[in-house]
Design a protein around this motif. Structure first.
Motif, PDB file in Angstrom:
ATOM      1  N   LYS A   1       0.841  -1.209   0.000  1.00 16.28           N
ATOM      2  CA  LYS A   1       0.000   0.000   0.000  1.00 16.28           C
ATOM      3  C   LYS A   1       0.869   1.250   0.000  1.00 16.28           C
ATOM      4  O   LYS A   1       0.593   2.217  -0.717  1.00 16.28           O
ATOM      5  CB  LYS A   1      -0.927  -0.001   1.219  1.00 16.28           C
TER       6      LYS A   1
ATOM      7  N   ALA B   1      -5.095   1.029  -6.455  1.00 26.21           N
ATOM      8  CA  ALA B   1      -5.335  -0.387  -6.738  1.00 26.21           C
ATOM      9  C   ALA B   1      -6.692  -0.530  -7.405  1.00 26.21           C
ATOM     10  O   ALA B   1      -7.685   0.034  -6.954  1.00 26.21           O
ATOM     11  CB  ALA B   1      -5.286  -1.200  -5.444  1.00 26.21           C
TER      12      ALA B   1
ATOM     13  N   GLN C   1      -3.406  -9.548  -3.863  1.00 22.82           N
ATOM     14  CA  GLN C   1      -4.291  -8.395  -3.652  1.00 22.82           C
ATOM     15  C   GLN C   1      -4.136  -7.871  -2.219  1.00 22.82           C
ATOM     16  O   GLN C   1      -4.880  -6.997  -1.794  1.00 22.82           O
ATOM     17  CB  GLN C   1      -5.743  -8.793  -3.905  1.00 22.82           C
TER      18      GLN C   1
ATOM     19  N   LEU D   1      -2.663  -5.639   0.211  1.00 21.98           N
ATOM     20  CA  LEU D   1      -1.936  -4.370   0.246  1.00 21.98           C
ATOM     21  C   LEU D   1      -1.084  -4.231   1.503  1.00 21.98           C
ATOM     22  O   LEU D   1      -0.268  -3.301   1.600  1.00 21.98           O
ATOM     23  CB  LEU D   1      -2.918  -3.201   0.149  1.00 21.98           C
TER      24      LEU D   1
ATOM     25  N   THR E   1       1.211  -3.288 -11.575  1.00 21.68           N
ATOM     26  CA  THR E   1      -0.194  -3.067 -11.237  1.00 21.68           C
ATOM     27  C   THR E   1      -1.119  -3.179 -12.430  1.00 21.68           C
ATOM     28  O   THR E   1      -2.338  -3.260 -12.260  1.00 21.68           O
ATOM     29  CB  THR E   1      -0.395  -1.667 -10.622  1.00 21.68           C
TER      30      THR E   1
END
Length: 508
Positions: free
Chosen positions: A19, A29, A189, A191, A203
């Motif tokens: 993140k 995202a 997935q 973060l 990404t």
């Protein structure tokens, strides 16, 4: 620590998470889409024996042979950039000069096609050159004694050799790390995943569409209109999507299916399936090449069936249907496109058709013509994908909602509280409408029904404007009725007439 996100280097504090990396790069995202993580490629690149040579005429792949000359190449590879064609004839082409520490000989040797030779111009060690054999021949290139100076073979882009000439050069040498050799790689997935120094983060994929396949390019834009490429199947050579499986598309462009090629199956089994190739394959008549992945191939290689990849497509789609007329005009002008209007011009006007439909064709012609209607003649619908997937495959196909946000429904018959629509496309001969999501005790006002194959009028679409405990929206008994969705603003249908066309906007 330093990491690479979509190819850009960013600096992060120790202990950072995925993140944190996305925020540092200003990247959001994409919901449901995977993010690819690769580590250790740099170490593998130091050991590789495969290279892409990027030249002014294209790319050529060489494989180093298991000889002592490998070390000569590895010491010299950093100086390959900028090497120019020194001479060229029917037998070979030579590029140089390159600095090498070798002992040239004056011996004439026999060379085979595709061999790559270390030579020395004028038999002088400090005037090294790389010679590519175009055909079997004999020559004295001032090569070292070991293996006649042959240190590699051309294994990809062989046609390039015949086109290199004076004035051409090698732009750079790119080490090839086979995907299987990278041990630290994953799709995630999460973060909160901790980030380590040197990681590569991907990404999205980026795709450049081909001007040689305008209809196929639009097909791909339709498949990725939500900003994602949905992966349904994978193999060692491709990842494929069935989002538009069964939809017809003309063959336009035959090219080799190189790594990164985006193709559409245009005939036979798998019609409408979209492929992204992970390995080179030859061209075949059933696959039209519509684009190329220019970034994010590692994400494609990490994907498995059921995953989604965020996708950025160039050029961006020009889809004006469903928009207020003024917004559509603003978008067209912003893209430098001449904008013409047919139909309603009022402040409540909405666009329901555009010509041309294909983005590539609009950009080529520099203009687009739209048809607009009053907003009260376009109805919004919600479709029940989880409850009636098979019937919706038919419904979206005949209304045109698979690739577009708006589609026409011609009014066939109006009676009492029922409106029947007969789609302009007849597809019951090749699209099955088996019973699914049949009504229970009651059909609600505004529900959309399709007559299934239990009745002779299969494929007819209907809507009830009032609740009905006996008959479905298309006038059939519940057994022959599949409920596929609902009208969100049914009041707009109360004054429709036969032979009128209602436009429906799918709310996604």
């Amino acid at each position: 620590m330093k990491v690479f996100l979509d190819g850009a280097e960013i600096s992060l504090a120790a202990g950072s998470t995925l993140k944190d990396a996305l925020e540092a790069a200003g990247v959001g995202a994409t919901e449901e889409a995977i993010i690819g993580i690769v580590k250790g490629r740099e170490e593998e690149a130091k050991e590789t024996n495969s290279y892409w040579l990027n030249t002014t005429k294209g790319k050529m792949r060489i494989e180093l042979l298991d000889t002592g000359l490998q070390e000569v190449w590895h010491r010299a590879v950093g100086t390959i950039s900028g090497l120019k064609v020194r001479w060229s004839d029917g037998a070979a082409v030579a590029l140089g000069p390159v600095g090498t520490k070798m002992s040239p000989t004056r011996r004439e040797e026999e060379y085979d096609r595709w061999e790559v030779i270390l030579g020395a111009s004028g038999f002088e060690a400090d005037k090294g050159q790389i010679v590519f054999a175009r055909k079997r021949h004999s020559a004295a290139y001032g090569s070292p004694a070991e293996n006649r100076g042959v240190f590699a073979t051309v294994v990809g882009g062989k046609d390039l050799l015949g086109r290199l000439e004076l004035g051409d050069s090698i732009l750079d040498a790119e080490p090839i790390v086979e995907w299987a050799a990278i041990s630290e790689k994953m799709a995630t997935q999460d973060l909160s995943l901790p980030i380590a120094d040197g990681m590569e983060i991907y990404t999205r994929i980026e795709v450049d569409l081909s001007e040689s396949a305008p209809e196929g390019a639009e097909f791909f834009l339709g498949a990725t209109r939500d900003g994602v490429f949905s992966v349904d199947r994978t193999s060692s050579s491709y990842a494929s999507s069935d989002v538009l499986l069964g939809e017809r598309i003309e063959f336009e462009n035959r090219e080799p299916r190189s790594e990164g090629a985006v193709t559409i199956r245009t005939s036979g089994r798998g019609l409408g399936r979209i492929f992204i190739y992970k390995a080179d394959r030859t061209s075949i008549p059933g696959h039209s090449v519509v684009g190329t992945v220019t970034a994010g191939m590692d994400l494609v290689k990490l994907a498995e069936g059921g995953m989604k990849l965020a996708a950025k497509v160039n050029p961006e789609r020009i889809m004006l249907m469903g928009l207020p007329l003024k917004e559509a005009e603003r978008i067209a002008e912003g893209r430098g496109i001449d904008f013409e209007v047919e139909g309603h011009f009022g402040d409540d006007a909405v666009v329901v058709e555009q010509r041309p439909v294909a983005t590539m064709q609009i950009l080529k012609e520099g203009k687009v013509t739209v048809k607009s209607i009053p907003s009260d003649r376009m109805v919004a619908i919600e479709l029940y994908d989880d409850l009636a997937p098979k019937t919706l495959d038919y419904f979206r196909h005949v209304v045109g909602l698979k690739e577009k946000p708006v589609g026409p429904l011609p009014v066939h018959f109006v009676y009492e509280n029922t409106i029947l629509f007969k789609p302009a496309i007849s597809a019951t001969s090749y699209k099955e409408i088996l019973p699914e999501n049949k009504p229970g005790d009651l059909v609600r006002a505004g529900e959309i029904g399709v007559t299934n194959q239990a009745a002779k009028n299969a494929g007819l679409v209907g809507v009830k404007l009032e609740d009905d405990p006996k008959y479905g929206p298309s006038g059939e008994k519940f057994l022959a009725t599949n409920i596929v969705g609902r009208i969100l603003d049914p009041e707009k249908l109360r004054d429709v007439k036969e032979e009128e066309t209602v436009y429906v906007l799918e709310v996604r």
